[in-house]
Write an enzyme that holds these catalytic residues in place. Structure first.
Site, PDB file in Angstrom:
ATOM      1  CD  GLU A  45       6.858   4.951   1.620  1.00 17.59           C
ATOM      2  OE1 GLU A  45       5.967   5.418   2.346  1.00 17.59           O
ATOM      3  OE2 GLU A  45       7.524   5.647   0.815  1.00 17.59           O
ATOM      4  CD  GLU A  80      -1.807   1.585   2.938  1.00 18.50           C
ATOM      5  OE1 GLU A  80      -1.374   2.691   3.318  1.00 18.50           O
ATOM      6  OE2 GLU A  80      -2.308   0.743   3.711  1.00 18.50           O
TER       7      GLU A  80
END
Length: 960
Positions: free
Chosen positions: A175, A98
């Protein structure tokens, strides 16, 4: 001073009283015909009112035209895959996917998706977001559609998420830090308690150890190959649906856009894996847990009973869902009343049914109580459910709940053409993910109107069986220090079970409830002066008692009227000796009853109507605010009348409850390491001022309840001091007489002093630091976390006050965006950042400078805090010397412009704008011209040529 935990109250209702003038709210609802339908008749399997279909490659789509908000579209991509399908070495990977979707795809790289969406006014976090749960992953966008190509490009972004997410080693490393910080942020007291309860609930099932956030080890070490394999395995179009609900005229054209963006994506060459079922075993014997959490906000009890997640397929199922809702609503009414009795067993308690995971829902009852009170709270909770099983609910209780639910569906029906696109999108999401029927609000209203009157108390009572301790029950107590034992909990369960078997639990004792809020209607006031403000389509009146009224008729929502009344003069006027007692006035008075009745009694009086009124006493102003249905405006205004004419007198038992709750809240704050940080930050930012100091137990002991209530009464006594702004679906021919009777009927105060003006006010006693301060606040913590605040004192000069206020608003949005780009998108070290502004330090005079501060706040790895502070300071220094780029400014302007456009369609936005115009320092009697001037400044932000070099203070205040 807001010390108390938020009490969970039953759904707000309206008021009994005033059978006279009423607006025509219910005409359309009352004329609705009932339906003639068999209980075993199936509900439509396909959703009503939406273009719905399936592409050849397996993708499902939902498209609906909807005008609210104007020129906006709510989009979503849903994937029927969550954390429960992960293998042991993949725990957290669904969530990582996600994150990576917004980072890089085949067409977008380096968070270009975020930049594109922000460039068209879709703010990151507010308009573009995503969530991962155990069973699904959902991506959401709220985008403008007023320019050619925007909607198609936004849909293309969702298409990228579906199959083109780039999962490289570099992407993952960038990330990883943000995901770790999100994980770390959940490792506070609340997160640990929630995770512990989840594991206990789902013991014996794969759900127990598949929390969506994953494990720290996997987040730190998982390879991009593993993440890519998960994405390629589970992200199949046949497991997905795309949703588009918005202000576009041609639904079929949007369907074609979806086909263009998604239809070219070929289905996988091999069959997609079947998403397996993960059963949750039931158990007869209850499970118990005594969870000790030293940083807990307080003591709590949670009772959870698991049930199969039954779907709604037939009319009978829908009727059962109504009966279930009535059960929880009726039980919550009782639980609230118990919490307001003498020596209550808990401060707040509520019951609900919650869909936890795909195969299971649960009945959950949660209470907060005093320390050492968990056993007593548990006994009271179990006793009340047992009392319902033995004696049921009274006809009066069922009538009240029926009125509440009927009022709710009536409001939804009246606003059926004004539903927000996000709400409709969420309905369709539930249809796709959980097969919940979508039958349309018109049919559902007729169905509920047909069924509700015939649901009996006996039917409602049957649902109490689901709260049985033999029904897969989990009982958990949370305490900051160990007091209750497992043996104590088991003994309570046995005790209540025995009492129920012996029928030794007495029936519920109902309170007497007056029929009317006001016994004798007041004499109406008159209008002394009336002015029209055509620029804002508002009317202003001065009433005979001196109260100023400004009302604006809107059609944004058919079933909403909102209002706020304010007067200058607040807590800053008090001496230090009186401050603590008087700051508790609102809290003490609220528990006693500020409208002339105890809250538990007023709750029943307001059954079936939608009228809420609350009060606030701040530093420089006191105010009351309300939200009601047009047909219940009379009730809301009656409450305001009661507020001004009721003398709240402290009674021993109510004061005792308030003080107990306040003391528990103080103890909780003292346990919370974040509170220690916030207290020290305030001390540095504003000096050792009593106004900004946290209240201590020693302060609480000095509170004088009589003086507290006396102060509160005086805050709402003189109508001539108040300006009231009313916005919404009002008919002046009906509403103005009500305003004159209940607001104009508030008696003048004899021998009252001239109302305070803003220039008469006493300023808050505080002082900003004069040197740069860099400090580390150390606080013992169960798990290491770090919070950083950088504070910048600002002074806005009176000669350019209005412009500067707008520039500050522009600046905080710019700083938030730029710091997010640096700390998250460039270095991947934070999850989010907040930039806030406080300009309430000085009194709101018509002249003089205004002091305040801007603060940058974020959490991070404790070992990285110093380096990240330096990065922020470097970015600010760059902005100070080089200024923002034109692209940066245009992006912020677009976000602000979109927010303004959305706001113009909302009653609360207009309420806030008109109130701010009255409170503006340039207001000189003409609110219309003040409003227009404020709007013009708001919409003409120039590209700033310089960002003021604010004096840096408090630049580093992290935990370690």
């Amino acid at each position: 001073m807001d010390l108390l935990p938020s009490a969970t109250e039953p759904p707000p209702a309206g008021g009994g009283g005033g059978a006279g003038r009423r607006l025509r709210r219910g005409v359309g609802f009352r004329s609705l015909k009932l339906v003639s339908i068999a209980m075993d008749e199936p509900l439509p399997a396909e959703p009503v009112g939406v273009a719905y279909g399936r592409l050849a490659n397996g993708l499902t789509y939902y498209v609906r035209s909807n005008p609210k908000p104007r020129m906006r579209a709510a989009l979503s991509l849903a994937v029927k895959v969550g954390s429960v399908v992960e293998e042991k070495d993949e725990r957290g990977v669904a969530h990582i996917v996600e994150h990576l979707a917004f980072s890089a795809t085949a067409r977008y790289t380096n968070h270009d998706i975020v930049r594109f969406l922000e460039s068209i006014g879709a703010e990151f976090g507010a308009c573009q977001n995503a969530l991962t749960s155990s069973d699904e992953t959902i991506y959401e966008l709220l985008v403008p559609v007023d320019k050619p190509g925007l909607l198609s490009q936004a849909i293309s972004v969702l298409a990228e998420f579906s199959s083109e997410v780039r999962v490289s080693a570099e992407d993952l490393e960038k990330e990883r830090g943000a995901v770790l910080e999100e994980y770390r942020g959940g490792r506070n007291a609340g997160g640990r308690m929630q995770d512990s309860h989840w594991a206990l609930l789902f013991e014996g099932s794969k759900y127990a150890d598949r929390l969506p956030i994953g494990t720290e080890k996997v987040i730190r070490t998982v390879t991009h190959e593993t993440v890519r394999q998960f994405y390629q395995k589970w992200y199949h179009l046949s497991n997905m649906a795309v949703f588009a609900v918005g202000d576009f005229p041609d639904t079929q054209a949007v369907v074609e856009m979806i086909k263009e963006q998604f239809g070219q994506k070929a289905p996988a060459s091999y069959p997609p894996p079947v998403i397996p079922d993960f059963p949750v075993p039931s158990h007869i014997e209850p499970r118990f847990s005594c969870f000790v959490e030293s940083e807990a906000a307080g003591s709590a009890v949670v009772i959870s009973c698991k049930l199969p997640a039954d779907g709604i397929k037939m009319v009978k199922d829908y009727r059962d869902s109504l009966v279930e809702s009535m059960f929880h609503c009726a039980l919550n009414q009782r639980l609230f009343k118990i919490s307001r009795r003498k020596d209550p067993p808990y401060f707040s308690c509520s019951s609900t049914a919650d869909a936890l995971v795909r195969p299971v829902k649960a009945y959950i009852m949660t209470s907060s109580c005093r320390e050492r009170g968990t056993v007593e709270a548990l006994e009271s909770m179990l006793l009340e459910v047992a009392r319902v099983r033995l004696h049921g609910f009274s006809q009066r209780e069922i009538s009240i709940v029926r009125a509440l639910m009927m009022s709710e569906i009536e409001s939804a029906y009246l606003e059926r053409d004004q539903m927000q696109s996000t709400s409709l999108r969420d309905e369709f999401l539930q249809h796709f993910l959980h097969e919940e029927p979508v039958v349309g609000i018109e049919y559902e209203t007729r169905l509920q109107k047909t069924l509700l009157p015939h649901i009996s108390s006996a039917e409602v009572v049957k649902f109490a069986e689901n709260f049985s301790t033999t029904n897969s029950c989990v009982i958990k107590v949370v305490e900051p220090r160990a007091h209750a034992s497992l043996e104590d909990l088991k003994a309570v369960v046995l005790k209540v079970s025995t009492l129920e078997q012996e029928k030794a639990i007495p029936p519920w004792d109902e309170e007497q409830v007056p029929e009317e809020i006001i016994g004798q209607s007041p004499e109406p006031g008159t209008v002394l002066d009336k002015v029209e403000h055509p620029g804002i389509s508002a009317t202003e009146m001065i009433l005979s008692n001196g109260m100023r009224i400004c009302y604006k008729c809107t059609d944004f929502l058919d079933d909403q009227v909102v209002f706020t009344g304010f007067a200058y003069g607040g807590l800053s006027e008090l001496s230090e000796d009186e401050y603590t007692s008087c700051s508790m006035g609102s809290t003490i008075a609220g528990e006693i009853g500020i409208f002339g009745y105890r809250p538990s009694v007023l709750m029943d009086m307001l059954a079936g109507k939608r009228a809420e009124v609350g009060t606030k006493v701040g530093a420089y102003m006191r105010s009351f605010s309300g939200d009601c249905s047009p047909s219940d405006l009379e009730t809301a205004l009656q409450l305001v009348y009661q507020l001004f004419t009721t003398e709240v007198e402290p009674r021993e038992e109510e004061v005792k409850i308030v003080m107990q709750m306040a003391a528990e809240a103080i103890y909780a704050q003292e346990r919370d390491p974040y509170t220690a940080f916030a207290n020290r930050a305030r001390e540095i930012n504003y000096g050792n001022s009593y106004f900004f100091k946290p209240i201590r137990i020693s302060d609480l002991k000095k509170v004088n309840p009589i003086r507290a209530c006396e102060y509160f009464n005086n805050c709402f006594k003189d109508p001539s001091a108040f300006t009231v702004v009313i916005i919404g679906n009002i008919d002046p021919s009906v509403s103005v007489p009500l305003i004159l009777q209940y607001l104009g009927g508030i008696p003048k105060v004899r021998d009252s002093a001239q109302p305070l003006s803003r220039d008469d006010l006493k300023g808050l006693p505080f002082k900003f630091p004069e040197t740069i301060i860099r400090e580390v606040v150390h606080s013992p913590m169960v798990e290491a976390q770090c919070f950083v605040q950088l504070g910048f004192p600002v002074v806005l000069k009176s000669r350019a006050m209005m412009e500067d206020i707008h520039y500050v608003g522009f600046l905080i949005k710019l700083l938030e965006t730029k710091i997010m780009q640096v700390l998250r998108f460039k270095y991947g070290q934070i999850y989010s950042v907040n930039v806030g502004v406080f300009l309430g330090g000085n009194k709101p005079s018509t002249s003089g400078d205004v002091r305040g501060d801007i603060s940058v706040n974020f959490s991070c790895d404790p070992d990285m805090s110093s380096k990240l502070v330096d990065f922020v300071l470097e970015e600010i220094s760059y902005l100070q010397t080089e200024g923002p780029s034109e692209e940066d400014v245009l992006t912020i302007l677009e976000i602000e412009q979109r927010a303004h456009e959305n706001g113009l369609q909302e009653n609360y936005y207009w309420l806030d704008r008109i109130l701010r115009s009255y409170q503006s320092r340039i207001y000189s009697g003409d609110v219309g011209s003040t409003f227009e001037l404020g709007i013009s400044w708001d919409l003409t932000f120039p590209i700033p040529e310089m960002i003021a070099a604010w004096h840096l203070m408090g630049s580093h205040l992290p935990y370690s």
